[in-house]
Design a protein around this motif. Structure first.
Motif, PDB file in Angstrom:
ATOM      1  N   PRO A   1      -3.325  -0.988   5.524  1.00 34.64           N
ATOM      2  CA  PRO A   1      -2.447  -0.190   5.871  1.00 34.64           C
ATOM      3  C   PRO A   1      -1.693   1.010   4.905  1.00 34.64           C
ATOM      4  O   PRO A   1      -1.449   0.327   3.911  1.00 34.64           O
ATOM      5  CB  PRO A   1      -1.340  -0.761   6.681  1.00 34.64           C
ATOM      6  CG  PRO A   1      -1.781  -1.944   7.197  1.00 34.64           C
ATOM      7  CD  PRO A   1      -2.684  -2.350   6.021  1.00 34.64           C
TER       8      PRO A   1
ATOM      9  N   ASP B   1       3.296  -7.683   3.976  1.00 31.42           N
ATOM     10  CA  ASP B   1       3.375  -7.952   5.500  1.00 31.42           C
ATOM     11  C   ASP B   1       2.444  -7.344   6.320  1.00 31.42           C
ATOM     12  O   ASP B   1       1.816  -8.371   7.100  1.00 31.42           O
ATOM     13  CB  ASP B   1       4.826  -7.588   5.883  1.00 31.42           C
ATOM     14  CG  ASP B   1       6.085  -8.299   4.781  1.00 31.42           C
ATOM     15  OD1 ASP B   1       5.656  -9.322   4.333  1.00 31.42           O
ATOM     16  OD2 ASP B   1       7.084  -7.723   5.025  1.00 31.42           O
ATOM     17  N   LYS B   2       2.004  -6.288   6.199  1.00 28.16           N
ATOM     18  CA  LYS B   2       1.181  -5.561   7.083  1.00 28.16           C
ATOM     19  C   LYS B   2      -0.627  -5.858   6.701  1.00 28.16           C
ATOM     20  O   LYS B   2      -1.335  -6.121   7.627  1.00 28.16           O
ATOM     21  CB  LYS B   2       1.030  -4.156   7.101  1.00 28.16           C
ATOM     22  CG  LYS B   2       2.423  -3.666   7.643  1.00 28.16           C
ATOM     23  CD  LYS B   2       2.445  -1.928   7.457  1.00 28.16           C
ATOM     24  CE  LYS B   2       3.996  -1.405   7.758  1.00 28.16           C
ATOM     25  NZ  LYS B   2       4.010   0.023   7.520  1.00 28.16           N
TER      26      LYS B   2
ATOM     27  N   GLU C   1      -4.288  -8.439   8.703  1.00 26.39           N
ATOM     28  CA  GLU C   1      -5.509  -7.579   8.834  1.00 26.39           C
ATOM     29  C   GLU C   1      -6.616  -8.230   7.931  1.00 26.39           C
ATOM     30  O   GLU C   1      -7.564  -8.371   8.510  1.00 26.39           O
ATOM     31  CB  GLU C   1      -5.190  -6.113   8.361  1.00 26.39           C
ATOM     32  CG  GLU C   1      -4.295  -5.296   9.358  1.00 26.39           C
ATOM     33  CD  GLU C   1      -4.544  -3.850   8.891  1.00 26.39           C
ATOM     34  OE1 GLU C   1      -4.100  -3.093   9.983  1.00 26.39           O
ATOM     35  OE2 GLU C   1      -5.182  -3.590   8.250  1.00 26.39           O
TER      36      GLU C   1
END
Length: 240
Positions: A74, A115-116, A120
Motif C-alpha cells: 500500500p 501494518d497494512k 497483503e
C-alpha cells in the motif's frame, strides 16, 4: 491470483506479472524441476516492484533454483498514496537532509505501512504456495521493518535476509527479539539514511540463534553485488 503478462527472459527465467485483488506483483520462476522453494523479496517503502536493483536480485536468485515474488505494498510503486503519506515522505526527506529529528515523522509513515503490508504479503504467500511448481520452504529478503513483522507473524518463513535499517519503527524494534529464524543482516557502514549504531543495536536484539552480520563500506545503495551471491548460499543452506 490472476496473471496479466508472461515473458521468458534471456537467462531462462519466466517473469510473470500478476494481480491479487488490488495487489500488483511479479513472479520469477526458474527452469528447474518443480517444486522449488520460494523467496519473498520486498523493497523499501515507496519504491516500486520494478526497481532495477530489486529486479536484478530477483532474476539472479531465480537462476539459482528459486521462485521469487515481489509486490507493491500500500502506498508504494503505482498504488495510490494519500496526501498525508506524501506529506510525511516530504517531511522525512527534509528532516534527513537538514539533520532535524526524524523519529516521529518516520513512525507516522512507516508504522502504518507495515501494518497494512504484512497481511497483503501473507495473502500473496497463500496464493503463491497454491500454484503448481512452488513448494517450500519460504525465505524473505529485503525491507527490514516488514521482514521483522512477517518473520514473527508467519511461521512459514524459514530464513530471512534483512537489508539493515537503523530507522525501524518502535514496534518492530520490540518484535526483533521474537525473530528466531536464521538471519543474514546486511549493513552499509556509511548509510546516510540509517544510523549505524541503531542498526547494530537491532542486530544485537534479534533472537535468532544463527544470525550473521555483513558490513560493507559505502552508502545506502552501495551494497556490493557479491552479497547477492552470499545471500544465495545462505538460502541454499536453509531452504534446500
Amino acid at each position: 491470483m490472476r496473471f496479466t503478462s508472461e515473458k521468458r527472459l534471456d537467462d531462462g527465467v519466466l517473469e510473470r506479472e500478476f494481480t491479487l485483488g488490488e495487489i500488483p506483483g511479479t513472479l520469477w520462476t526458474p527452469e528447474a524441476a518443480a517444486p522449488v522453494p520460494l523467496i519473498l523479496m520486498a523493497h523499501n517503502n515507496g519504491l516500486p516492484k520494478g526497481q532495477p536493483r530489486l529486479v536484478a536480485r530477483a532474476r539472479h536468485t531465480a537462476t539459482r533454483g528459486y521462485a521469487v515474488a515481489t509486490i507493491d505494498t500500500p502506498g508504494c510503486g503505482d498504488r495510490p498514496r494519500s496526501a498525508a503519506d506524501e506529506q510525511a515522505r516530504a517531511d522525512l526527506r527534509r528532516a534527513m537532509r537538514t539533520g532535524e529529528p526524524a523519529d516521529e515523522i518516520f513512525e507516522s509513515l512507516v508504522g502504518p505501512l507495515v501494518d497494512k503490508a504484512v497481511p497483503e504479503w501473507q495473502a500473496t504467500l497463500d496464493a503463491l504456495l497454491a500454484l503448481p511448481g512452488i513448494g517450500g520452504p519460504v525465505g524473505y529478503s529485503g525491507w527490514t521493518a516488514v521482514g521483522i513483522r512477517l518473520a514473527v507473524a508467519e511461521p512459514r518463513i524459514a530464513a530471512a535476509d534483512f537489508f539493515a535499517g537503523g530507522y525501524v519503527p518502535r514496534a518492530q524494534r520490540q518484535e526483533a527479539r521474537q525473530v528466531t529464524v536464521p538471519l543474514l543482516f546486511l549493513l552499509q557502514w556509511d548509510d546516510e539514511g540509517n544510523p549505524r549504531q541503531r542498526a547494530l543495536d537491532l542486530f544485537d536484539a534479534f533472537g535468532s540463534r544463527e544470525k550473521t552480520l555483513h558490513a560493507n563500506m559505502g552508502g545506502h545503495i552501495g551494497t556490493p553485488w557479491f552479497e547477492v551471491e552470499d545471500a544465495g548460499r545462505f538460502y541454499d543452506r536453509h531452504l534446500k
